[in-house]
Design a protein around this motif. Structure first.
Motif, PDB file in Angstrom:
ATOM      1  N   LYS A 199     -26.138   1.680 -21.074  1.00 15.84           N
ATOM      2  CA  LYS A 199     -26.942   2.277 -20.186  1.00 15.84           C
ATOM      3  C   LYS A 199     -28.348   1.551 -20.499  1.00 15.84           C
ATOM      4  O   LYS A 199     -29.201   1.674 -19.484  1.00 15.84           O
ATOM      5  CB  LYS A 199     -26.960   3.784 -20.392  1.00 15.84           C
ATOM      6  N   HIS A 200     -28.759   1.526 -21.615  1.00 13.41           N
ATOM      7  CA  HIS A 200     -29.947   1.182 -21.759  1.00 13.41           C
ATOM      8  C   HIS A 200     -30.385  -0.230 -22.421  1.00 13.41           C
ATOM      9  O   HIS A 200     -30.921  -0.748 -23.000  1.00 13.41           O
ATOM     10  CB  HIS A 200     -30.407   2.060 -23.053  1.00 13.41           C
ATOM     11  N   THR A 201     -29.083  -1.004 -21.949  1.00 12.10           N
ATOM     12  CA  THR A 201     -29.280  -2.379 -22.203  1.00 12.10           C
ATOM     13  C   THR A 201     -29.429  -2.887 -23.702  1.00 12.10           C
ATOM     14  O   THR A 201     -30.356  -3.683 -24.256  1.00 12.10           O
ATOM     15  CB  THR A 201     -29.964  -3.402 -21.461  1.00 12.10           C
ATOM     16  N   VAL A 202     -28.752  -2.064 -24.395  1.00 10.33           N
ATOM     17  CA  VAL A 202     -28.801  -2.305 -26.137  1.00 10.33           C
ATOM     18  C   VAL A 202     -27.642  -2.853 -26.290  1.00 10.33           C
ATOM     19  O   VAL A 202     -26.611  -2.385 -26.083  1.00 10.33           O
ATOM     20  CB  VAL A 202     -29.188  -1.207 -26.895  1.00 10.33           C
ATOM     21  N   THR A 203     -27.683  -4.034 -27.254  1.00 11.60           N
ATOM     22  CA  THR A 203     -26.617  -4.444 -27.733  1.00 11.60           C
ATOM     23  C   THR A 203     -26.053  -3.773 -28.930  1.00 11.60           C
ATOM     24  O   THR A 203     -26.971  -4.003 -29.989  1.00 11.60           O
ATOM     25  CB  THR A 203     -26.344  -6.003 -27.994  1.00 11.60           C
ATOM     26  N   LEU A 204     -24.854  -3.673 -29.125  1.00 12.02           N
ATOM     27  CA  LEU A 204     -24.310  -2.808 -30.466  1.00 12.02           C
ATOM     28  C   LEU A 204     -23.148  -4.107 -30.972  1.00 12.02           C
ATOM     29  O   LEU A 204     -22.405  -4.117 -30.368  1.00 12.02           O
ATOM     30  CB  LEU A 204     -23.501  -1.536 -30.249  1.00 12.02           C
ATOM     31  N   GLU A 205     -23.389  -4.600 -32.160  1.00  9.35           N
ATOM     32  CA  GLU A 205     -22.438  -5.174 -32.923  1.00  9.35           C
ATOM     33  C   GLU A 205     -21.931  -4.638 -34.170  1.00  9.35           C
ATOM     34  O   GLU A 205     -22.755  -3.820 -34.639  1.00  9.35           O
ATOM     35  CB  GLU A 205     -23.185  -6.406 -32.965  1.00  9.35           C
ATOM     36  N   ALA A 206     -20.834  -5.169 -34.587  1.00 11.44           N
ATOM     37  CA  ALA A 206     -20.177  -4.938 -35.867  1.00 11.44           C
ATOM     38  C   ALA A 206     -20.069  -3.448 -36.135  1.00 11.44           C
ATOM     39  O   ALA A 206     -20.677  -3.025 -36.933  1.00 11.44           O
ATOM     40  CB  ALA A 206     -20.979  -5.712 -36.924  1.00 11.44           C
ATOM     41  N   PRO A 207     -19.429  -2.802 -35.496  1.00 12.02           N
ATOM     42  CA  PRO A 207     -19.281  -1.374 -35.549  1.00 12.02           C
ATOM     43  C   PRO A 207     -18.394  -1.017 -36.820  1.00 12.02           C
ATOM     44  O   PRO A 207     -17.387  -1.778 -37.065  1.00 12.02           O
ATOM     45  CB  PRO A 207     -18.548  -0.711 -34.198  1.00 12.02           C
ATOM     46  N   ALA A 208     -18.876  -0.128 -37.561  1.00  8.57           N
ATOM     47  CA  ALA A 208     -18.237   0.187 -38.939  1.00  8.57           C
ATOM     48  C   ALA A 208     -18.027   1.592 -39.042  1.00  8.57           C
ATOM     49  O   ALA A 208     -18.977   2.232 -39.572  1.00  8.57           O
ATOM     50  CB  ALA A 208     -18.795  -0.291 -39.973  1.00  8.57           C
ATOM     51  N   PRO A 209     -16.816   2.156 -38.606  1.00 10.46           N
ATOM     52  CA  PRO A 209     -16.641   3.644 -38.411  1.00 10.46           C
ATOM     53  C   PRO A 209     -16.410   4.089 -39.899  1.00 10.46           C
ATOM     54  O   PRO A 209     -15.987   3.516 -40.731  1.00 10.46           O
ATOM     55  CB  PRO A 209     -15.560   3.868 -37.779  1.00 10.46           C
ATOM     56  N   GLY A 210     -17.068   5.128 -40.214  1.00 15.91           N
ATOM     57  CA  GLY A 210     -16.908   5.988 -41.588  1.00 15.91           C
ATOM     58  C   GLY A 210     -15.965   6.848 -41.514  1.00 15.91           C
ATOM     59  O   GLY A 210     -15.181   7.153 -40.370  1.00 15.91           O
ATOM     60  N   THR A 211     -15.619   7.555 -42.710  1.00 14.65           N
ATOM     61  CA  THR A 211     -14.836   8.680 -42.636  1.00 14.65           C
ATOM     62  C   THR A 211     -15.476  10.188 -42.950  1.00 14.65           C
ATOM     63  O   THR A 211     -16.676  10.111 -43.320  1.00 14.65           O
ATOM     64  CB  THR A 211     -13.969   8.492 -44.246  1.00 14.65           C
ATOM     65  N   PRO A 212     -14.779  11.086 -42.473  1.00 14.73           N
ATOM     66  CA  PRO A 212     -15.398  12.485 -42.582  1.00 14.73           C
ATOM     67  C   PRO A 212     -15.917  12.702 -43.992  1.00 14.73           C
ATOM     68  O   PRO A 212     -15.173  12.540 -45.004  1.00 14.73           O
ATOM     69  CB  PRO A 212     -14.582  13.457 -42.198  1.00 14.73           C
ATOM     70  N   VAL A 213     -17.105  13.248 -44.425  1.00 17.89           N
ATOM     71  CA  VAL A 213     -17.691  13.536 -45.651  1.00 17.89           C
ATOM     72  C   VAL A 213     -18.017  14.934 -45.483  1.00 17.89           C
ATOM     73  O   VAL A 213     -18.897  15.471 -44.815  1.00 17.89           O
ATOM     74  CB  VAL A 213     -18.983  12.742 -45.837  1.00 17.89           C
ATOM     75  N   ASN A 214     -17.528  15.782 -46.406  1.00 20.25           N
ATOM     76  CA  ASN A 214     -17.848  17.035 -46.718  1.00 20.25           C
ATOM     77  C   ASN A 214     -19.038  17.329 -47.296  1.00 20.25           C
ATOM     78  O   ASN A 214     -19.357  17.105 -48.498  1.00 20.25           O
ATOM     79  CB  ASN A 214     -16.460  18.035 -47.164  1.00 20.25           C
ATOM     80  N   LEU A 215     -20.080  17.963 -46.735  1.00 25.07           N
ATOM     81  CA  LEU A 215     -21.374  18.112 -47.217  1.00 25.07           C
ATOM     82  C   LEU A 215     -21.756  19.594 -47.261  1.00 25.07           C
ATOM     83  O   LEU A 215     -21.027  20.550 -46.385  1.00 25.07           O
ATOM     84  CB  LEU A 215     -22.658  17.563 -46.567  1.00 25.07           C
ATOM     85  N   PRO A 216     -22.677  20.299 -48.144  1.00 26.54           N
ATOM     86  CA  PRO A 216     -22.725  21.619 -47.933  1.00 26.54           C
ATOM     87  C   PRO A 216     -23.413  21.979 -46.662  1.00 26.54           C
ATOM     88  O   PRO A 216     -24.247  21.579 -46.039  1.00 26.54           O
ATOM     89  CB  PRO A 216     -23.908  22.017 -49.009  1.00 26.54           C
ATOM     90  N   GLY A 217     -22.676  22.665 -45.962  1.00 22.19           N
ATOM     91  CA  GLY A 217     -23.161  23.386 -44.655  1.00 22.19           C
ATOM     92  C   GLY A 217     -22.573  22.457 -43.048  1.00 22.19           C
ATOM     93  O   GLY A 217     -22.753  22.912 -42.033  1.00 22.19           O
ATOM     94  N   HIS A 218     -21.984  21.478 -43.790  1.00 19.68           N
ATOM     95  CA  HIS A 218     -21.423  20.538 -42.598  1.00 19.68           C
ATOM     96  C   HIS A 218     -20.599  19.494 -42.839  1.00 19.68           C
ATOM     97  O   HIS A 218     -20.747  19.015 -44.109  1.00 19.68           O
ATOM     98  CB  HIS A 218     -22.599  20.087 -41.552  1.00 19.68           C
ATOM     99  N   ILE A 219     -19.750  18.985 -41.902  1.00 13.66           N
ATOM    100  CA  ILE A 219     -19.088  17.647 -42.345  1.00 13.66           C
ATOM    101  C   ILE A 219     -19.528  16.702 -41.402  1.00 13.66           C
ATOM    102  O   ILE A 219     -20.021  16.609 -40.189  1.00 13.66           O
ATOM    103  CB  ILE A 219     -17.444  17.832 -41.703  1.00 13.66           C
ATOM    104  N   ALA A 220     -19.729  15.564 -42.165  1.00 15.19           N
ATOM    105  CA  ALA A 220     -20.464  14.207 -41.480  1.00 15.19           C
ATOM    106  C   ALA A 220     -19.511  13.289 -41.274  1.00 15.19           C
ATOM    107  O   ALA A 220     -18.675  12.852 -41.876  1.00 15.19           O
ATOM    108  CB  ALA A 220     -21.516  13.858 -42.283  1.00 15.19           C
ATOM    109  N   LEU A 221     -19.689  12.831 -40.019  1.00 13.39           N
ATOM    110  CA  LEU A 221     -18.765  11.622 -39.504  1.00 13.39           C
ATOM    111  C   LEU A 221     -19.524  10.508 -38.762  1.00 13.39           C
ATOM    112  O   LEU A 221     -20.073  10.903 -37.857  1.00 13.39           O
ATOM    113  CB  LEU A 221     -17.567  12.182 -38.533  1.00 13.39           C
ATOM    114  N   GLY A 222     -19.541   9.383 -39.439  1.00 12.85           N
ATOM    115  CA  GLY A 222     -20.529   8.517 -39.209  1.00 12.85           C
ATOM    116  C   GLY A 222     -20.068   6.953 -38.645  1.00 12.85           C
ATOM    117  O   GLY A 222     -18.870   6.845 -38.842  1.00 12.85           O
ATOM    118  N   VAL A 223     -20.917   6.304 -37.989  1.00  8.06           N
ATOM    119  CA  VAL A 223     -20.502   4.837 -37.651  1.00  8.06           C
ATOM    120  C   VAL A 223     -22.075   4.021 -37.715  1.00  8.06           C
ATOM    121  O   VAL A 223     -22.722   4.569 -37.448  1.00  8.06           O
ATOM    122  CB  VAL A 223     -19.738   5.233 -36.077  1.00  8.06           C
TER     123      VAL A 223
END
Lengths: 406, 178
Positions: free
Chosen positions: B99-123
């Protein structure tokens, strides 16, 4: 009677030893000076009255009426008449009468060696009399201010005989022995010699001490005038003081020491009070801290729930607080660029715990940027750090601005 | 007392100097002890008083924090299947980038990480685009109910074309803890 915490005491000879009077209380007798001293309180100022036998008493007629001149003349006179060098003698004088150009004076001189021996028991105990005078002067002070009075009293195994004229001691001599025979045998000859020296001898009264009561009949028979009793002896009126200068210095030093000790004591007490006050204040402060801490600890459980909710919110701030979003930080950074565009950012890194912006530009532009960022209320959730700039060519610098969540 | 009386002048001077030095040192240590203790206690008292005042102020904020906590409970997403969630997140990010004409390359999905107060799932992505494009892309990524954090972002200006940016991004979605 105490004055400034000091008790005045009088120490004078009696028939066989010494007599002590402390603060006007009843007199006490002691066979030796050492024992008399022992009866004195530690804070007593002692005035010592010497017996006649310890002092050389002379009458002089001198051609001056000025006291200073008289003192100089007497200095010369005493050098001639005294059996000791003048520097080894404590002396003084009293003016008895003065004519137009001349004065009759009575001098008193005591050998310092004799004073040292006499007062040794006193000084060994660390006591120095505040004044040394003559018992005969105390007797004179007890007599009326008019008329000529013959006074007799015993002094340490001898009888002292004095003529008091108009309240002043005009002549005094010791007579060996105490009994009527010894005294009445010597007295006429002594009085004749006194008369030859110009001492008035037409007595209006005779006064004897209580201890010399056995002389009364003989004296009445011999002189045909009444014999009265000597009352309690007051302090000598005359200003005579035979205290050696070295002793005076010792006395002054002792007084200074006493004052210093007193001042140190007062200072010590004040110091202790201050220390006690300071420690008391610390104890009170500690108690207050403990009491406030107890109050805080008692309050904490009531707010534990809110604290937990706040901590949860704070831990999620990077995703729920717009001020912590990357776009908000970027927007604030770009807004702070000076209008003249004399700087630009070269890189920017961002994370939940820190962001770092690097740029290039003039020193003024860097200063303006940092000032604006620090004043920016939208960035008040971050602590800003600006390490020193690094110089480049053309008066430009590279710089870094770091922000860490508070 | 006799000991002092038997001393000569030099010994008395030495004794006086020693006494003065001892008194000065003693006073120095006592004053230092008093001042340091007073400072510590006064600071402690002030800090505890501030804590009490803060707690008292909390009383007035009790409702606010309760509402915020309820809001988090209600709005914070719950992580189901992490692969599905990761795929959905990647697709959503790519859509916004497009939508904003930004090119995204080399996506590297992460795995869920349990942290105090939340679970983080990143890419992780490498992004290219204009200043405006990247800015608007990031702006749309984050929002109070999106629970999206930018955990790592390195933006560099293209030296040859200063209108273009290159960025390395780690975009993380936070989920409610299980």
């Amino acid at each position: 009677m105490k004055q400034n915490g000091v008790t005045p005491a009088l120490l004078g000879p009696d028939a066989h030893g010494w007599r002590v009077s402390v603060g006007g209380a009843a007199e006490q007798s002691a066979p030796t000076l050492g024992e008399a001293i022992a009866a004195l309180p530690a804070n007593a100022d002692v005035e010592l009255a010497l017996p006649c036998q310890s002092v050389l008493i002379e009458r002089h007629k001198l051609p001056s009426t000025d006291r200073t001149e008289l003192a100089d003349m007497l200095q010369l006179q005493l050098e001639k008449t005294l059996p000791y060098p003048l520097e080894d003698v404590s002396h003084g004088f009293e003016i008895l009468s003065q004519g137009e150009n001349e004065s009759t004076v009575i001098t008193f001189a005591a050998s310092r060696a004799q004073l040292d021996t006499l007062c040794a028991p006193m000084r060994e105990k660390g006591r120095v009399p505040v004044r040394i005078t003559l018992q005969a002067l105390r007797v004179a002070a007890s007599c009326p201010d008019t008329g000529t009075i013959l006074a007799l009293w015993p002094e340490q195994g001898q009888t002292a005989c004095a003529i008091v004229s108009d309240g002043k001691l005009a002549w005094a001599q010791p007579i060996p022995g105490l009994g009527p025979d010894a005294v009445l045998g010597e007295l006429p000859g002594l009085l004749l010699s006194a008369e030859l020296q110009g001492v008035p001898a037409d007595f209006s009264e005779i006064r004897i001490s209580e201890e010399a009561g056995d002389l009364a009949d003989g004296l009445v028979q011999h002189f045909g005038i009444p014999v009265e009793k000597l009352g309690a002896l007051p302090r000598a009126k005359a200003a005579l003081d035979l205290l050696p200068p070295a002793w005076q210095a010792e006395l002054r030093s002792r007084a200074r020491g006493d004052t210093l000790r007193q001042n140190l004591l007062v200072a010590g007490v004040i110091w202790l009070v201050l220390i006690a006050g300071a420690f008391g204040y610390l104890a009170w402060l500690k108690n207050r801290v403990q009491s406030v801490e107890r109050e805080h600890n008692a309050m904490k459980p009531r707010y534990a729930g809110i604290e937990k909710q706040m901590a949860r919110w704070e831990s999620l701030a990077p995703v729920i607080e717009p001020k912590r979003y990357i776009t908000e930080v970027l927007h604030r950074l770009i807004s702070a660029i000076p209008e003249d565009k004399s700087m630009f950012f070269t890189s920017f890194s961002f994370g939940p715990r820190e962001w770092v912006a690097k740029g290039e530009g003039t020193t003024d532009a860097r200063f303006a940027l940092v000032t604006k960022l620090k004043a920016d209320k939208e960035l008040d959730g971050f602590e800003l750090y600006t390490p020193p700039e690094q110089p480049l060519k053309d008066d430009k610098v590279t710089f870094t601005v770091t922000g860490k969540p508070k | 007392m006799n000991l002092v009386a038997n001393m000569n002048k030099r010994e008395k001077t030495l004794l006086s100097i020693t006494a003065i030095v001892i008194v000065v040192l003693l006073n120095f240590f006592l004053i230092k002890f008093f001042l340091s203790n007073r400072a510590v206690l006064t600071q402690k008292l002030a800090m505890t008083q501030v804590k009490i005042d803060t707690l008292k102020k909390r009383e007035t904020e009790r409702n606010l924090w309760a509402k915020r906590d309820a809001l988090l409970d209600e709005k914070m997403p719950v992580l189901g299947d992490s692969d599905v969630a990761s795929k959905e997140m990647r697709e959503a990010i790519l859509e916004i980038a497009k939508k904003h004409t930004v090119t995204l390359e080399a996506p590297a999905p992460g795995t869920p990480v349990n942290l105090p107060g939340h679970i983080a799932l990143g890419v992780k992505f490498d992004a290219k685009g204009t200043w405006d494009g990247v800015f608007n892309f990031l702006l749309e990524l984050q929002g109070p109910e999106k629970f999206t954090a930018i955990e790592g972002c390195e933006i560099k200006v293209n030296r040859e074309d200063k209108t273009q940016l290159r960025a390395t991004l780690t975009i993380v979605r936070w989920y409610a803890p299980k």
